[in-house]
Each structure stands twice: as C-alpha cells, then as structure tokens.
Design a protein around this motif. Structure first.
Motif, PDB file in Angstrom:
ATOM      1  N   MET A  84       6.323   4.847   3.490  1.00  0.00           N
ATOM      2  CA  MET A  84       4.955   5.299   3.763  1.00  0.00           C
ATOM      3  C   MET A  84       4.405   6.215   2.667  1.00  0.00           C
ATOM      4  O   MET A  84       3.244   6.111   2.280  1.00  0.00           O
ATOM      5  N   THR A  85       5.216   7.138   2.162  1.00  0.00           N
ATOM      6  CA  THR A  85       4.703   8.094   1.173  1.00  0.00           C
ATOM      7  C   THR A  85       4.645   7.487  -0.223  1.00  0.00           C
ATOM      8  O   THR A  85       3.894   7.954  -1.063  1.00  0.00           O
ATOM      9  N   SER A  86       5.448   6.483  -0.455  1.00  0.00           N
ATOM     10  CA  SER A  86       5.616   6.031  -1.830  1.00  0.00           C
ATOM     11  C   SER A  86       5.432   4.517  -2.005  1.00  0.00           C
ATOM     12  O   SER A  86       4.611   4.066  -2.799  1.00  0.00           O
ATOM     13  N   ILE A  88       4.359   1.936  -0.070  1.00  0.00           N
ATOM     14  CA  ILE A  88       3.104   1.285   0.333  1.00  0.00           C
ATOM     15  C   ILE A  88       1.931   1.732  -0.554  1.00  0.00           C
ATOM     16  O   ILE A  88       1.197   0.881  -1.069  1.00  0.00           O
ATOM     17  N   PRO A  89       1.747   3.038  -0.780  1.00  0.00           N
ATOM     18  CA  PRO A  89       0.690   3.431  -1.731  1.00  0.00           C
ATOM     19  C   PRO A  89       0.837   2.728  -3.079  1.00  0.00           C
ATOM     20  O   PRO A  89      -0.144   2.240  -3.651  1.00  0.00           O
ATOM     21  N   LEU A  91       2.306  -0.171  -3.700  1.00  0.00           N
ATOM     22  CA  LEU A  91       2.000  -1.601  -3.567  1.00  0.00           C
ATOM     23  C   LEU A  91       0.498  -1.837  -3.490  1.00  0.00           C
ATOM     24  O   LEU A  91      -0.031  -2.787  -4.082  1.00  0.00           O
ATOM     25  N   ILE A  92      -0.181  -0.977  -2.755  1.00  0.00           N
ATOM     26  CA  ILE A  92      -1.629  -1.095  -2.628  1.00  0.00           C
ATOM     27  C   ILE A  92      -2.299  -0.882  -3.980  1.00  0.00           C
ATOM     28  O   ILE A  92      -3.255  -1.565  -4.334  1.00  0.00           O
ATOM     29  N   ALA A  93      -1.793   0.072  -4.725  1.00  0.00           N
ATOM     30  CA  ALA A  93      -2.346   0.324  -6.058  1.00  0.00           C
ATOM     31  C   ALA A  93      -2.179  -0.914  -6.942  1.00  0.00           C
ATOM     32  O   ALA A  93      -3.131  -1.358  -7.596  1.00  0.00           O
ATOM     33  N   TYR A  94      -0.988  -1.495  -6.927  1.00  0.00           N
ATOM     34  CA  TYR A  94      -0.766  -2.723  -7.686  1.00  0.00           C
ATOM     35  C   TYR A  94      -1.733  -3.810  -7.205  1.00  0.00           C
ATOM     36  O   TYR A  94      -2.304  -4.557  -7.995  1.00  0.00           O
ATOM     37  N   SER A  95      -1.892  -3.888  -5.894  1.00  0.00           N
ATOM     38  CA  SER A  95      -2.681  -4.970  -5.316  1.00  0.00           C
ATOM     39  C   SER A  95      -4.158  -4.854  -5.714  1.00  0.00           C
ATOM     40  O   SER A  95      -4.789  -5.838  -6.089  1.00  0.00           O
ATOM     41  N   PHE A 122      -5.865   4.557  -8.746  1.00  0.00           N
ATOM     42  CA  PHE A 122      -4.965   3.452  -8.444  1.00  0.00           C
ATOM     43  C   PHE A 122      -4.306   2.929  -9.704  1.00  0.00           C
ATOM     44  O   PHE A 122      -3.148   2.540  -9.693  1.00  0.00           O
ATOM     45  N   LEU A 125      -1.098   4.885 -10.680  1.00  0.00           N
ATOM     46  CA  LEU A 125       0.120   4.397 -10.025  1.00  0.00           C
ATOM     47  C   LEU A 125       0.529   3.028 -10.586  1.00  0.00           C
ATOM     48  O   LEU A 125       1.712   2.775 -10.813  1.00  0.00           O
ATOM     49  N   LEU A 148       3.559  -1.775   5.973  1.00  0.00           N
ATOM     50  CA  LEU A 148       2.475  -2.592   5.453  1.00  0.00           C
ATOM     51  C   LEU A 148       1.689  -3.222   6.607  1.00  0.00           C
ATOM     52  O   LEU A 148       0.455  -3.312   6.566  1.00  0.00           O
TER      53      LEU A 148
ATOM     54  N   ALA B 117       5.003  11.598  -3.614  1.00  0.00           N
ATOM     55  CA  ALA B 117       5.469  10.267  -4.022  1.00  0.00           C
ATOM     56  C   ALA B 117       4.391   9.190  -3.907  1.00  0.00           C
ATOM     57  O   ALA B 117       4.578   8.200  -3.227  1.00  0.00           O
ATOM     58  N   PHE B 122      -3.866   9.127  -3.012  1.00  0.00           N
ATOM     59  CA  PHE B 122      -4.786   8.602  -2.011  1.00  0.00           C
ATOM     60  C   PHE B 122      -5.436   9.739  -1.239  1.00  0.00           C
ATOM     61  O   PHE B 122      -6.603   9.662  -0.880  1.00  0.00           O
ATOM     62  N   LEU B 158       1.150 -10.401  -2.043  1.00  0.00           N
ATOM     63  CA  LEU B 158       2.259  -9.513  -2.410  1.00  0.00           C
ATOM     64  C   LEU B 158       3.226  -9.338  -1.229  1.00  0.00           C
ATOM     65  O   LEU B 158       4.438  -9.285  -1.404  1.00  0.00           O
TER      66      LEU B 158
END
Lengths: 201, 201
Positions: A84-86, A88-89, A91-95, A122, A125, A148, B117, B122, B158
């Motif tokens: 949650m802290t690392s 997913i943020p 992955l979302i940034a990549y996405s 974003f 990251l 996710l 992290a 965000f 993803l």
C-alpha cells in the motif's frame, strides 16, 4: 518471497538471515545519490524469521547507528503495508506515465511539456530502477493484487461521482485526504518539494 | 466550462475575457505560499475566445513580465491536455489516499507512518484545495472521463502482467516510463524533491 527463496536455497544453519530494509531514498539508484542524512529519522523495518536475539541486536545496532528508527513486523504484514505505501503508488505512477506516452504524438509531447501540473510527481516515481521494481511485483504479487483491487474500486467510485456531478462527495473525499497530508507533515515524514530546478545536478 | 459560463452570464461587449492560467505552483493555496521565482521558466496557457489582438497582447505582456513562457491553444485541446497532465494525476492521488484511509485502522496508521515509500508523493497532491478540485472535475468532466478510461485500461494491463508474472512486459514498461522522466529533467521542468524535511516551515 525473499524469505521462501532463502529457506529453499540456504541449508547451512551457520548462516543467519535477518530481512530488514530502510524506508528512505529517492528515485535515483546507486551510492553516488546517497547523502549523509538519507536515513536520519526514517524507519527501518525488520522481519525476523528466527528468534536468535543476538542476530537481531547486531542488525538493529547497525541501522540505529546511521540514524534510523527500527520497527519489527512479521513478513506477511510487512508485505501488505509495503504494497500500500510503496508498490501500488509505484505501479500507478508507471501506469499513468504509460497512458500519457500512448496518447497521439501531439498530445504526448504536450503532456511532457506541461508536466508541472501534477503529472510531474508521478514521473519522479516512474524514473526508478526498472529491474528492482519488476522483481518487487513478482515477489509480492498477492498483497499487490489485493491492494490494487481496493484502489480500483475506490477510483471507480470517484469516477461515478464525477459522472453524476456529485460535488458534495468529491469535496468531502478531498477534505479527508488533505488531513492525511497534514498528519504526514506533522510526523516529519513529508520531505520537501521545491518546484524550482535543482541546480546542483 | 468556464468559457460557456462567461458567455451565458456576461452580455456586455465592452468586457473582454481572455482565459489564461499558469502551470506552476505547489499544493499550498494562498499568496503566503508564493515566492519570487514561482513563475520563472514555467508555461502559461492562453485560450483566446475572440480575436481582439490588443487584449491578447496585454495579457501576454502581463504573464511574460513575471517570467512565463506563453502557449496558445484552443479550449477543447487545453481541456484534454490538462486532464492528462493535471486532473487525472490529481484524482488518482486523491483516490489512493482514500484507499489507504479506508484500510483497517492498524494498517491505516502504518501506511501514514511509512509514507516515505512512494505514497508520500501522492499525499502531497492530495493536500491541495478541495473546493478548487471539486470544481475542476465538474467543469472538465468530459475530458477527465475520457482520460480516466484510458488510464484504467492501462492499469488493468499491468495488473494482468503481474498476475501472469510477465516480467518482460513489466520491465519494458518501466524502462519506457523512465525515459519520460529523463526528458522532463532535461527540459528543466522536473522541480526538485528533497527527502529531508523543509526546516523553513
């Protein structure tokens, strides 16, 4: 997981393994991007897999000596917190950076040009080490997929609120999240962002 | 949209309106968070709704005088670019912070504690003015929903790659997004993040 891989591979009982890692750093990899205060007042998580207190104390002393605060948790819990802290943020940034570069060329160039408007955070990251992150998603798959799922549902709720013009819901959500930011600032874990360029580069 | 609202409300032809706004700033609102270099080398977008060149020149001179680079685009295009660079990243930031605080209490406290992290970036966006953002989603609904759709599809791709352990796809995606960050840094639009606390607060 890293712990399962260790147990399968290392059968020599003289080798002690204590998984631990700092929560600190930037998107840059390599010793050249370190600086003396990188670990000061940041958390280090240890997830002991055996109860040898001597080993635990040695590792604790190492991290404490460079300024870190130690937290102990079991591996499964660690994986969910970090998802949650690392993870997913990240992955979302990549996405979202992927989404931007798949836009028609003209729009894509402009998204990059006008990145100062939120998108920039974003891309920071999304500038992290690709190999490390590929492996993170492979090794913490279950917790990542769980979190996710939660995120996707919440985003869909916001999407519906926009479609239905539910301004009250939007405003309330945005007020609540603003409080989280304040808490993080008060805890001294916010870091600092300067919209000007770093001239030291 | 703002332009439609203006046209419906203001019938006095002596009043000239030239929509324009800077792409610059931080998550803090209010004049007290300004600083002398806030607009230097940042872009200002103007979306003229009439062809009165005198008006356009006056507004251009104003923004140029405080250091901005002017870009002209039509309103519809502006809305799509900003949806992607600003409104979607902002919405996602709000959404993930919402997800975090809806977790069971124990996990929620830890997510805040270990925010360094990735999650931290965000929360910075999610600390922005709730009223302003509520209105943005109301006024730019169509472009926001269009870009949100694209983002949701890419995130789902993803997600599938993680589920199927498609490490090659993940690594390639992460390499591509990393290049975008480099471009933004080279364009001098990256700003600078310092993981240490800003002591000036």
């Amino acid at each position: 997981s890293v712990i399962r891989d260790f147990k399968e591979t290392v059968k020599n009982s003289f080798i002690q393994f204590l998984p631990s890692h700092p929560i600190a750093g930037t998107e840059k990899s390599g010793a050249e991007f370190g600086f003396s205060q990188l670990f000061v007042n940041r958390f280090c998580i240890i997830t002991p897999i055996n109860t040898n207190n001597d080993t635990i104390n040695i590792i604790k002393q190492f991290w404490t000596a460079i300024g870190m605060q130690i937290e102990t948790m079991d591996a499964e819990h660690h994986d969910r917190v970090l998802a949650m802290t690392s993870h997913i943020p990240q992955l979302i940034a990549y996405s979202i950076v992927s989404t931007a570069i798949e836009l028609e060329t003209h729009l894509k160039d402009e998204v990059i040009k006008y990145s100062a408007a939120g998108f920039r955070d974003f891309t920071r990251l999304a500038g992290s080490d690709p190999i490390m992150w590929r492996d993170v998603y492979s090794l913490n798959k279950d917790a990542v997929l769980e979190m996710l799922n939660k995120f996707t549902k919440d985003l869909s709720t916001l999407q519906k609120a926009i479609r239905n013009n539910d301004l009250t819901f939007l405003e309330e959500t945005f007020r609540t999240t603003r409080k989280v930011r304040k808490t993080i600032e008060e805890l001294g874990q916010a870091g600092s962002f300067d919209p000007r360029e770093n001239k030291k580069k």
